[in-house]
Design an enzyme around this catalytic site. Structure first.
Site, PDB file in Angstrom:
ATOM      1  N   ALA A  30       0.431  -1.236   0.005  1.00 15.70           N
ATOM      2  CA  ALA A  30      -0.141   0.132  -0.510  1.00 15.70           C
ATOM      3  C   ALA A  30       0.734   0.868  -0.015  1.00 15.70           C
ATOM      4  CB  ALA A  30      -1.220   0.081   1.526  1.00 15.70           C
ATOM      5  N   GLY A  31       2.159   1.032   0.312  1.00 15.52           N
ATOM      6  CA  GLY A  31       3.061   2.150   0.442  1.00 15.52           C
ATOM      7  C   GLY A  31       3.059   3.298  -1.127  1.00 15.52           C
TER       8      GLY A  31
ATOM      9  N   ARG B 240       7.378  -2.149 -66.500  1.00 15.29           N
ATOM     10  CA  ARG B 240       8.108  -0.799 -66.619  1.00 15.29           C
ATOM     11  C   ARG B 240       7.798   0.154 -67.901  1.00 15.29           C
ATOM     12  NH1 ARG B 240      12.483  -5.338 -65.332  1.00 15.29           N
ATOM     13  NH2 ARG B 240      13.215  -5.630 -67.617  1.00 15.29           N
TER      14      ARG B 240
ATOM     15  N   ARG C 181      10.743   8.122  -1.693  1.00 17.50           N
ATOM     16  CA  ARG C 181      11.861   8.452  -2.286  1.00 17.50           C
ATOM     17  C   ARG C 181      12.157   7.032  -3.871  1.00 17.50           C
ATOM     18  NH1 ARG C 181      14.848   4.862   2.783  1.00 17.50           N
ATOM     19  NH2 ARG C 181      12.520   4.087   3.143  1.00 17.50           N
TER      20      ARG C 181
ATOM     21  N   GLY D 150       0.859   1.608   9.455  1.00 24.74           N
ATOM     22  CA  GLY D 150       1.583   1.076  10.203  1.00 24.74           C
ATOM     23  C   GLY D 150       1.514  -0.504   9.507  1.00 24.74           C
ATOM     24  N   THR D 151       2.325  -0.968   8.986  1.00 26.06           N
ATOM     25  CA  THR D 151       2.679  -2.742   8.671  1.00 26.06           C
ATOM     26  C   THR D 151       1.185  -3.568   9.740  1.00 26.06           C
ATOM     27  OG1 THR D 151       3.937  -3.656  10.660  1.00 26.06           O
ATOM     28  CG2 THR D 151       4.049  -2.688   8.535  1.00 26.06           C
TER      29      THR D 151
ATOM     30  N   ALA E  78      12.809  -7.378 -62.143  1.00 25.32           N
ATOM     31  CA  ALA E  78      12.947  -6.458 -61.437  1.00 25.32           C
ATOM     32  C   ALA E  78      12.362  -4.806 -62.131  1.00 25.32           C
ATOM     33  CB  ALA E  78      13.908  -6.163 -61.581  1.00 25.32           C
TER      34      ALA E  78
END
Length: 454
Positions: free
Chosen positions: A8-9, A434, A13, A74-75, A417
């Protein structure tokens, strides 16, 4: 065994918009590694306690249940949110930011927990520098009588090197009773799960420690530096596992393999390779150098060098590269060749077919024994929609040909080609489109375009 993962934290940092437990190492989020550990250790059900970024965490995890901790108090408070899931069985409490923990360790801890008829077992380790960790206080018989935090420890207790990992096994009913006795009469006004150990001792229940030899397993990740350190440890584990299973890795320091990759024996990985996601490499394949393969299947004896392969399937004995780019959705047959500077996406490419160089195959269905010459382009996009091109078995497509989709080149046909193909070519035909070449003699001199020698 019920596993409860505390996730949940916020992880301030990390300096990130993303919840801490979703930061990845070796292809998976930290919390995914922890959930895999719980499943591997035999947890029949896993509950993840979420809070910060709860929706993102829910989206990332499958096959688990969730409890919501609106305020992070808290835990102990976090475990309280999962209390409705706790029954008569054992409860494994894990931290969502300890991705290096292995299921083997938890399995050994669980066996010790059951054999010792414990009401609680704390996972511990000896640290050279235990500063800032809770110290394990034992009695003469080795039972854990309390866990003392750094700020509360006296000078003698601070000398103790055995620390609390924050990972526990509890007898379910004993844990529920202990949770009822938790209080928040401390500076942080939080409910600590460590206090449950004290409560169980006050009831004369059996609390033990399970000490592991490798403290790296319980390394918590709280910032980007620690994330890198944990990833380095996990990468080393992965590489060693593959090498000990018969894979040759020429330069481990310059090879990256994620946790979900499967590699069969006698595969050779050359320097500079990245194997990611669910990549599967069959035996005798040679990968690299400098190749990225993600979520793809590479067949037996294939050789891929200096290329990028994404979400594709490559057949036995096929060669890819150098410098090929296989975008998602390709199925390439056996003993085919996808050569240098060939790009392919969402295409089928048959056995023994070749695209040796400088070719784009997009949304194509190429049969077996086909040759695509240099500079062939599958023109698949008309500005609004993508269309498919089909080149059937044993056809030959010459250099610098544009195949304007949707179009079919029939079996055993030739395309000359320089041709732009806009209509389907029947079987056993020659397509040529072509302009006729004309030579206008003397034109350059008449235009005054020749430099006279000085």
């Amino acid at each position: 065994m019920l596993a409860v993962i505390l996730a949940a934290g916020e992880g301030k940092r990390m300096y990130s918009k993303r919840p801490k437990v979703l930061h990845e190492l070796c292809g998976k989020a930290m919390v995914e590694h922890v959930a895999d550990c719980a499943r591997g250790a035999g947890a029949s059900e896993t509950v993840v306690v979420v809070g910060h970024g709860a929706a993102e965490v829910r989206d990332k995890l499958a096959g688990v249940k969730f409890a919501y901790q609106e305020q992070q108090l808290g835990t102990g408070h976090a475990v309280m949110q999962a209390e409705s899931f706790i029954a008569s069985g054992d409860v494994l409490v894990l931290c969502g930011d300890t991705p290096l923990l292995t299921s083997e360790t938890i399995s050994r801890m669980y066996r010790a927990h059951k054999q010792g008829n414990c009401h609680a077992t704390v996972l511990t380790a000896d640290f050279e520098d235990p500063y800032n960790y809770g110290r394990i206080i034992r009695d003469a018989e080795g039972k854990v009588i309390s866990i003392v935090e750094e700020r509360d420890a006296d000078s003698e207790q601070k000398k103790i090197r055995e620390i609390n990992s924050g990972i526990y096994l509890f007898d379910g009913p004993s844990l529920k009773e202990a949770l009822k006795g938790l209080k928040n009469d401390n500076d942080q006004k939080e409910y600590y799960l460590t206090d449950a150990i004290k409560i169980l001792n006050e009831k004369n229940l059996n609390v033990r420690a399970f000490k592991i030899e490798d403290p790296e397993e319980i390394m918590g990740v709280n910032n980007r530096l620690q994330l890198y350190q944990a990833a380095s440890i996990m990468t080393k584990r992965i590489l060693e596992k593959h090498m000990l299973s018969g894979v040759t890795i020429i330069d481990a320091a310059n090879t990256y393999i994620e946790a979900g990759v499967k590699i069969e024996r006698d595969v050779t990985i050359l320097p500079g390779c990245m194997l990611k996601g669910s990549a599967y490499i069959e035996e005798d394949a040679i990968i690299g150098p400098y190749t990225t393969i993600s979520d793809s299947h590479v067949g037996k004896g294939a050789h891929i060098q200096n290329s990028v392969v994404l979400e594709s399937r490559i057949g036995e004995g096929t060669t890819v590269g150098p410098f090929a780019y296989l975008r998602p959705g390709n199925v390439i047959g056996k003993h085919a060749k996808v050569g240098d500077f060939v790009e392919m996406k969402n295409s089928n490419f048959g056995d023994h077919s070749k695209a040796s160089h400088l070719t784009y195959v997009g949304d194509g269905d190429v049969g077996s024994g086909v040759n695509l010459g240099c500079g062939v382009v599958f023109v698949n996009y008309d500005g609004k929609k993508k269309h498919r091109t089909k080149v059937e078995d044993n056809s030959f497509v010459g250099c610098n040909v544009n195949l304007v989709a949707p179009v079919v080149v029939g079996k055993n046909s030739y395309v000359a080609a320089g041709t732009t193909v806009t209509r389907s070519v029947p079987e056993e035909s020659l397509a040529i489109g072509r302009a006729r070449q004309e030579n206008i003699e003397g034109w350059v001199r008449r235009k005054g375009l020749i430099k006279e020698e000085e």
